[in-house]
Write a protein that holds these residues in place. Structure first.
Motif, PDB file in Angstrom:
ATOM      1  N   UNK C  70       0.853  -1.200   0.000  1.00  0.00           N
ATOM      2  CA  UNK C  70       0.000   0.000   0.000  1.00  0.00           C
ATOM      3  C   UNK C  70       0.885   1.246   0.000  1.00  0.00           C
ATOM      4  N   UNK C  71       0.247   2.389   0.186  1.00  0.00           N
ATOM      5  CA  UNK C  71       0.981   3.646   0.113  1.00  0.00           C
ATOM      6  C   UNK C  71       2.063   3.732   1.192  1.00  0.00           C
ATOM      7  N   UNK C  72       1.772   3.208   2.374  1.00  0.00           N
ATOM      8  CA  UNK C  72       2.780   3.272   3.444  1.00  0.00           C
ATOM      9  C   UNK C  72       3.993   2.418   3.086  1.00  0.00           C
ATOM     10  N   UNK C  74       5.022   1.644   0.105  1.00  0.00           N
ATOM     11  CA  UNK C  74       5.770   2.302  -0.969  1.00  0.00           C
ATOM     12  C   UNK C  74       6.567   3.501  -0.444  1.00  0.00           C
TER      13      UNK C  74
END
Lengths: 331, 331, 331, 331
Positions: C70-72, C74
């Motif tokens: 997820x964004x975290x 990445x």
């Protein structure tokens, strides 16, 4: 006019749903199990027993359940087939589950206990997808065992089955069948069993079982008639409260009640009394008998099973039950 | 004569039940969250948002829920109290749970996503014992969020609350509020949400959410009116199907339907549109307004919230909503 | 002759293994977190911090770990890459895990606390299959964080990494890094950390951490020298016992000990002191410096990090550390 | 001079650690289990069998383990006591666990299978706190079954026991005893069994079991001598590789190897061959016999057990084993 109407033009009389287990009964009775050395294997589990009872009485029965992918699972399926029970909705679970076991210890006729194996059991792996609308709508009646509500996904499969039964006018019998194993809390039991009881036509249970259903929603009243009225406010037509050795009381939505008694028996163990009663009682209702006669038939059947070593294997034929009634006179 | 009757002599107008969470909204909007560095913290969760909306509109609201035993839990409780919401049924969970989090990413007004933290969350630890009969019976209405059904023991707490509400003539609102997290399967969602929908007076959901409820029990018909009729056969009086930017259609048990539209907005993000609509719509119904006026009030409220950076914090007052309606004309 | 010999002809200096998390530091300091509203996001986790510290000091570093999909996740991978850290052994976990979070609350320089999210975290999903022999054998040193032992399968991945490191003469640093979250019992912590300590060349920990390792196997002696000798009986060459604000004592297998002190700092918070010390201390050893000089370098680095708002972002360069030493004089 | 030195002045000869289970052997042999109806109950589990074998041979044995708090647990404890085995470190587990079960199916001497119940079993609930230093230090030898490493907290209890054994010069026997149930992955098995093998004096296993231990750390070489050397680099003095019907090869740290053969038997089933071998082999070593004689004694014992219906109950006395050797001549 009958309280309950069965759709007579359906090919299957009765579907059991829930637990398919194995009983391992100690052969050496009247001693603690730590001292026994040999066991005999029987099919067990309340809904299995009731369905076997009904098949022995000559009705066309089927079953919705899951069995383990091993010798125990195959033993159960073969046994049901041998009894003429349809197993096309008995699924083999491939998740690595096991068959539930009940080691029974008979210290004396009144001191019996069970050592249960209920971890990771196949019967509670029943899924909504196993419950097929076309299977349910070809039956006259279905019986739900409360134990099938003890855990997901079996719990969801029950709710699906009950809704499909109502949708297709299949009579719903509900046997509360409370067993403390597996359930997380008494509140959980009461809440889910109540949701099924609300949708059932006939409810069977002991006094303590009905209390369990009422407990989350207010103070206990512990009154059989008030209990019955609670469920008559929903879909129930018959509520039968079992009082063990003291017989049973059946209430009907039209305000009547019927007290049933018991037959004398040379009691070996008390296991199986409720299941044999239920099987023969349901058989009576499905034959169009009145409540009192159905109760008597159930009580006579129970007197036979408590006198023998097993449950499922000991389920009597209609002739054997009638012989007991003839011998002792109607109760 | 009104479709729904509220018990007017009760001290509490409205109880929310379910999720109390925290939204962490990226301050840098219009970029991927992996590139944002700072977040602002808000109270979140659909039933929390709706309850805050209703309190801002001037009704007396309370909440039944669990919060974590830490700074986040205290932040939520303080916020509710500051909004005038009764928190005497908001319990601090001591099991080591955490507050659910929603990190929101706003890449563009139409490309928003949420990164959820839903493991071991306090809100799903709500227990039947937290639901007190005396709390429910002093309220006019209760709102159940479907997400509170996603896991035990919160699921059981919901069933208890709904039964107590029916017992005491508390109007039951049900917001399906489907979120795929936490649920084991779509069958599970459909089955439990249906059990609550059957006992609800007013049901709110999107087309896909209503499909989810129908899926376990037969082929999908995907027709708003048939959907409404399904639930009118149980206790529902109003079924409102939301169609996002295309407005909503409300069906009533007496056979009418009402199409609601939307108000123009300078959309920042779409989060919170449904919650602000629901809060203002319920407010309208509780004021005795007709369906159409309540829908319009809901739509105007939604247009305010989607134009701002937060959900809960942006919930408008009745004056602010009326100003939108006055500006744009009734829809 | 040096106590520890690094294989100099290897392309990678240092591999960190374990936790890759996110710190969310309250921007409003000196108040309880329930009253703060905004947070800034940083890469966090002790082994991540140490590896970043080492990369900033100019060594070639890599990491073995798992990040969420997820964004975290990445954000973390991009940050490491930006710092020049090799991420070819940083795997994206596809099981639905999340990034561990640490919300930090700084009430005062001496009253700091952390609110942790450690359920279902990606870093503990590290599997033995993620640990590749060819990656380890091209490095001079590896550092194990004890937290990576807190749960399977990360625990097994650590044992595999340590055995491959010993097989290929890669120097094993072990930072006990005890955090009570996730561990089931103190016995479990002590037993697994001991198994790694037995195979490590350099062990770093506080007095209480070393006690934890000794507790399952006999009465506590709580003596730094006896502790060091316990591990010298296995593979350890250096045992460094940290005493917080009182500095540290390093014992070497040849019987010497070195007391390190601290540098003055304008303390904002104490988080990150240990990680910055460890990074600079290891850097010193890998440069061939003696123990005392390495300790001093570590202490100066710590004085910089405790004076700033973040941990990872504040890791200093060698020039910045040297400037502190030059300003305050050698300690 | 002996390879292994036992501390002769200790009151207890041998401690078994691990699985205490029940075997349910079908009485009707040579047919599939779904067709059998009766079972006989025996104490089972590899370390239980080995300890019983050793007690029958006249050594003073004890056991560290957990049993369930029910009739099956009591049956096991009583059986051990009847065999003269010290049960003061056999703890009754109060967590609601069950006794592990093995239903054995004997279709033919070469086609046997086991249906296992290993969910929530008492033996794997063994805790580090159950392992007492004063119990271990009064023994000459301890035997670890690899199955006890399959799950926490039993896994941690093993590591504690092994470290205390090494601390007090108690000879550590390790029987890899690989059973796929319960383990999460083959990597997990190999990694934890390796950690124990490194600390063991004598290691027993089949070729595939030794491969399992080597697999996580590099390409398989599948060479008995290389395998033995791997463990001689740690603490092992004897490595015995079992080859089923082809006998066994024992390697000693001083570079020798000894090939053992088998005795003729009227094979009923192959279960119990390894356990009876291990018991008699260890007995030989503890008597100070040379390797070859100990191997022969083990093989003769195995020939007796495979000829009978049970495992534990069939463990022979020294006289019975000697009679086999006398009859067939030394091998």
């Amino acid at each position: 006019m009958s309280l309950i109407t069965f759709e007579l033009n359906r090919p299957m009389d009765f579907i059991g749903l829930g637990r398919l287990c194995i009983d391992l009964n100690a052969n050496e009775i009247h001693r603690p199990m730590e001292e026994t050395r040999t066991f005999t294997k029987y099919v067990g589990g309340s809904p299995a027993n009731i369905t076997i009872a009904i098949a022995r009485l000559g009705l066309k029965a089927g079953f919705i359940g899951r069995v383990s992918d091993d010798q125990h699972g195959r033993f159960i399926t073969h046994y049901l087939e041998k009894e003429g029970i349809d197993t096309t909705s008995v699924t083999t679970d491939r998740s690595g589950s096991v068959t539930g076991l009940a080691f029974t210890e008979i210290k004396s006729p009144t001191d019996c206990s069970i050592l249960m194996y209920r971890d990771n059991v196949a019967d509670l792996k029943l899924e909504p997808g196993d419950v097929r609308e076309e299977y349910i709508r070809q039956a006259k009646a279905i019986m739900i065992s409360g134990t099938a509500l003890a855990k997901s996904p079996s719990r969801e499969a029950v709710f699906k089955a009950v809704d499909l039964a109502r949708k297709h006018n299949v009579v719903v019998f509900f046997d509360i069948d409370y067993r403390p194993w597996t359930w997380t809390s008494r509140d959980e039991t009461g809440i889910y069993c109540s949701l099924v009881a609300e949708k059932s036509d006939v409810i069977l249970g002991g006094r303590e079982e009905f209390d369990l259903l009422e407990a989350p929603f207010g103070p206990l009243r512990q009154d059989d008639r008030l209990t019955a009225e609670r469920w008559f406010a929903h879909h129930a037509k018959i509520v039968l409260v079992k009082h063990g050795g003291d017989g049973s009381v059946a209430f009907t939505k039209d305000g009547q009640s019927f007290t049933g008694t018991t037959f004398p028996a040379n009691v070996v163990k008390t296991f199986g009394a409720g299941d044999s009663f239920a099987g023969a009682f349901i058989y009576g209702l499905m034959n169009g008998w009145d409540i009192a006669r159905s109760q008597q038939f159930g009580a006579a059947s129970a007197s036979i099973v408590v006198s023998s070593h097993s449950c499922s294997d000991a389920m009597p034929t209609a002739e054997q039950i009638q012989a007991v009634i003839d011998k002792h006179g109607s109760k």
